[in-house]
Design a protein around this motif. Structure first.
Motif, PDB file in Angstrom:
ATOM      1  N   ASP A   1     -34.545  15.536 -67.685  1.00  0.00           N
ATOM      2  CA  ASP A   1     -33.204  16.098 -67.619  1.00  0.00           C
ATOM      3  C   ASP A   1     -32.189  14.955 -67.587  1.00  0.00           C
ATOM      4  OD1 ASP A   1     -31.598  18.730 -66.894  1.00  0.00           O
ATOM      5  OD2 ASP A   1     -30.819  17.136 -65.610  1.00  0.00           O
ATOM      6  N   PHE A   2     -31.081  15.117 -68.306  1.00  0.00           N
ATOM      7  CA  PHE A   2     -30.126  14.006 -68.428  1.00  0.00           C
ATOM      8  C   PHE A   2     -29.508  13.619 -67.086  1.00  0.00           C
ATOM      9  CE2 PHE A   2     -26.280  11.859 -70.219  1.00  0.00           C
ATOM     10  CZ  PHE A   2     -26.975  10.887 -70.934  1.00  0.00           C
ATOM     11  N   ARG A   3     -29.534  14.515 -66.124  1.00  0.00           N
ATOM     12  CA  ARG A   3     -29.038  14.179 -64.792  1.00  0.00           C
ATOM     13  C   ARG A   3     -29.872  13.062 -64.179  1.00  0.00           C
ATOM     14  NH1 ARG A   3     -25.808  17.055 -62.160  1.00  0.00           N
ATOM     15  NH2 ARG A   3     -24.657  16.473 -64.046  1.00  0.00           N
ATOM     16  N   LYS A   4     -31.195  13.067 -64.406  1.00  0.00           N
ATOM     17  CA  LYS A   4     -32.052  11.997 -63.895  1.00  0.00           C
ATOM     18  C   LYS A   4     -31.698  10.661 -64.543  1.00  0.00           C
ATOM     19  CE  LYS A   4     -36.080  14.781 -62.605  1.00  0.00           C
ATOM     20  NZ  LYS A   4     -37.541  14.979 -62.817  1.00  0.00           N
ATOM     21  N   VAL A   5     -31.363  10.701 -65.835  1.00  0.00           N
ATOM     22  CA  VAL A   5     -30.932   9.483 -66.525  1.00  0.00           C
ATOM     23  C   VAL A   5     -29.647   8.968 -65.891  1.00  0.00           C
ATOM     24  CG1 VAL A   5     -30.185   8.505 -68.730  1.00  0.00           C
ATOM     25  CG2 VAL A   5     -32.028  10.203 -68.673  1.00  0.00           C
ATOM     26  N   GLY A   6     -28.709   9.883 -65.628  1.00  0.00           N
ATOM     27  CA  GLY A   6     -27.457   9.497 -64.978  1.00  0.00           C
ATOM     28  C   GLY A   6     -27.685   8.916 -63.596  1.00  0.00           C
ATOM     29  N   ASP A   7     -28.604   9.521 -62.845  1.00  0.00           N
ATOM     30  CA  ASP A   7     -28.920   9.021 -61.497  1.00  0.00           C
ATOM     31  C   ASP A   7     -29.479   7.597 -61.563  1.00  0.00           C
ATOM     32  OD1 ASP A   7     -28.104  11.414 -60.383  1.00  0.00           O
ATOM     33  OD2 ASP A   7     -30.136  12.235 -60.235  1.00  0.00           O
ATOM     34  N   LEU A   8     -30.387   7.377 -62.527  1.00  0.00           N
ATOM     35  CA  LEU A   8     -30.991   6.042 -62.664  1.00  0.00           C
ATOM     36  C   LEU A   8     -29.940   5.004 -63.048  1.00  0.00           C
ATOM     37  CD1 LEU A   8     -33.400   4.122 -62.790  1.00  0.00           C
ATOM     38  CD2 LEU A   8     -33.814   4.899 -65.132  1.00  0.00           C
ATOM     39  N   LEU A   9     -29.067   5.351 -63.992  1.00  0.00           N
ATOM     40  CA  LEU A   9     -28.040   4.408 -64.420  1.00  0.00           C
ATOM     41  C   LEU A   9     -27.010   4.166 -63.320  1.00  0.00           C
ATOM     42  CD1 LEU A   9     -27.485   5.508 -68.133  1.00  0.00           C
ATOM     43  CD2 LEU A   9     -28.691   3.483 -67.284  1.00  0.00           C
ATOM     44  N   LYS A  10     -26.797   5.176 -62.470  1.00  0.00           N
ATOM     45  CA  LYS A  10     -25.884   4.974 -61.336  1.00  0.00           C
ATOM     46  C   LYS A  10     -26.497   3.964 -60.356  1.00  0.00           C
ATOM     47  CE  LYS A  10     -22.324   5.922 -58.714  1.00  0.00           C
ATOM     48  NZ  LYS A  10     -22.764   5.500 -57.399  1.00  0.00           N
ATOM     49  N   GLU A  11     -27.806   4.031 -60.158  1.00  0.00           N
ATOM     50  CA  GLU A  11     -28.480   3.030 -59.322  1.00  0.00           C
ATOM     51  C   GLU A  11     -28.346   1.636 -59.941  1.00  0.00           C
ATOM     52  OE1 GLU A  11     -32.525   4.106 -58.672  1.00  0.00           O
ATOM     53  OE2 GLU A  11     -32.046   6.075 -57.834  1.00  0.00           O
ATOM     54  N   LYS A  12     -28.470   1.577 -61.260  1.00  0.00           N
ATOM     55  CA  LYS A  12     -28.311   0.297 -61.956  1.00  0.00           C
ATOM     56  C   LYS A  12     -26.879  -0.211 -61.834  1.00  0.00           C
ATOM     57  CE  LYS A  12     -32.535   0.185 -63.665  1.00  0.00           C
ATOM     58  NZ  LYS A  12     -33.508  -0.856 -63.261  1.00  0.00           N
TER      59      LYS A  12
END
Length: 366
Positions: A244-255
């Motif tokens: 889900d693209f939300r998980k991608v957003g969460d990962l990039l927010k951590e980055k």
């Protein structure tokens, strides 16, 4: 009749992507790249397939991107969808931050903020590249593009031997390759002096584009479906599926939170400002300029400021009134909220709820 309807639908969809990709001025096109939405074109008919060369009418594209547009015109709708999803994700991830993915520019989303090589710019480049990978990969699986189909990823070695491999998966390999070609084209066309600030920004953008693409690739995983009499699951079919693209957003927010501060060396390569930290990998975000504080409205940096923003009185985080309001204080007011409550499940098969009204305290920055 069907072919006429298809042409009409194609024209409508291409008009949508034209609105997403065009920039109303050359300055904004240069500053914000290809993902900036803009007002609808004055001559919609020029964007209908077959009427006029659509790609030459999109000022937000670089020469290399325009050539790719001409070769892969059917891809443009999904590039636009990817950009739109990226903007939504950015606004979600930063909803409780001083900068919440909006600017003083009414003609764009990111505006002048992108001129600064900050953490915020790093995130927007990464999430936008990720949006393209995501949208193109799904379009392949759904049979919307003539140049790709289902994923051809090799069978995972750890998949149980009696499970079938080969359901129609998201083609993340194709999505990654196409996004790399299209999104990076603008940066690769630039030829700045070695060791210059302009070269530093180009390298920064390329690094963050790659981090965004890799986030989608990394989070894609195996999905399976059971087969068998009465749900016995005696057989499973598995395929590759995007997260889900939300998980991608969460990962990039951590980055984003752990992004590395970089500078350009005389040899024309990015290097760490502080050598005590580990060098960033291709999955990490980098930046070259400090971020504005985004406390006050600033036409130069594109900051909206935080005056009038809602804040959380009890939080000590960035959404708390002390940090969100930058020490200026806040006003309290009461608002009426209506929510569903006392929900009951009725057989079969619906949920019935009542509406509850509650008066709550809210706080806004001065």
């Amino acid at each position: 009749r069907r072919s006429r309807e298809k042409r009409t639908m194609a024209g409508t969809r291409l008009l949508l992507v034209a609105a997403l990709l065009c920039s109303c001025t050359q300055l904004l096109a240069e500053a914000n790249s290809w993902w900036v939405p803009a007002p609808p074109p004055q001559r919609p008919e020029m964007y209908i397939i077959g009427a006029q060369p659509v790609c030459s009418q999109l000022p937000g594209l670089s020469p290399g991107q325009r050539k790719l547009c001409q070769l892969y015109q059917e891809h443009m709708v999904y590039i636009g969808e990817g950009a739109k999803n990226a903007i939504k994700e950015c606004q979600y991830q930063f909803r409780q931050r001083r900068w919440n993915c909006s600017t003083v520019d009414n003609t764009s989303v990111f505006g002048r903020v992108m001129k600064i090589g900050s953490r915020e710019a790093a995130f927007t480049y990464a999430v936008s590249a990720a949006g393209v990978v995501n949208a193109i990969s799904r379009a392949c699986r759904e049979g919307e593009l003539s140049t790709c189909g289902c994923s051809r990823t090799a069978r995972p070695k750890d998949l149980p031997r009696d499970w079938l491999w080969g359901g129609c998966g998201d083609n993340v390999e194709y999505g990654y390759r196409f996004a790399k070609e299209f999104v990076d084209a603008r940066e690769r066309e630039k030829n700045y002096a070695k060791g210059s600030e302009d070269q530093a920004r180009t390298l920064m953008n390329l690094q963050n584009n790659e981090a965004g693409r890799r986030a989608v690739y990394k989070l894609a995983d195996v999905a399976c479906k059971c087969h068998g009499v009465s749900g016995s699951c005696s057989l499973k079919t598995c395929w590759l599926q995007l997260a889900d693209f939300r998980k991608v957003g969460d990962l990039l927010k951590e980055k984003y939170d752990s992004a590395a501060a970089m500078r350009i060396s005389r040899k024309g390569k990015l290097e760490l400002v502080n050598n005590r930290f580990n060098s960033p990998t291709q999955e990490d975000l980098v930046y070259i300029d400090p971020s504005p504080d985004y406390c006050l409205r600033n036409e130069t940096t594109g900051s909206l400021g935080t005056q009038g923003r809602l804040c959380n009185k009890t939080s000590e985080g960035m959404d708390g009134c002390e940090l969100m309001c930058c020490g200026r204080g806040y006003d309290q007011f009461k608002s009426i909220q209506v929510e569903r409550c006392h929900c009951k499940f009725h057989w079969c098969c619906f949920v019935k709820c009542k509406k509850c009204t509650e008066i709550v305290d809210q706080y806004v920055c001065k």
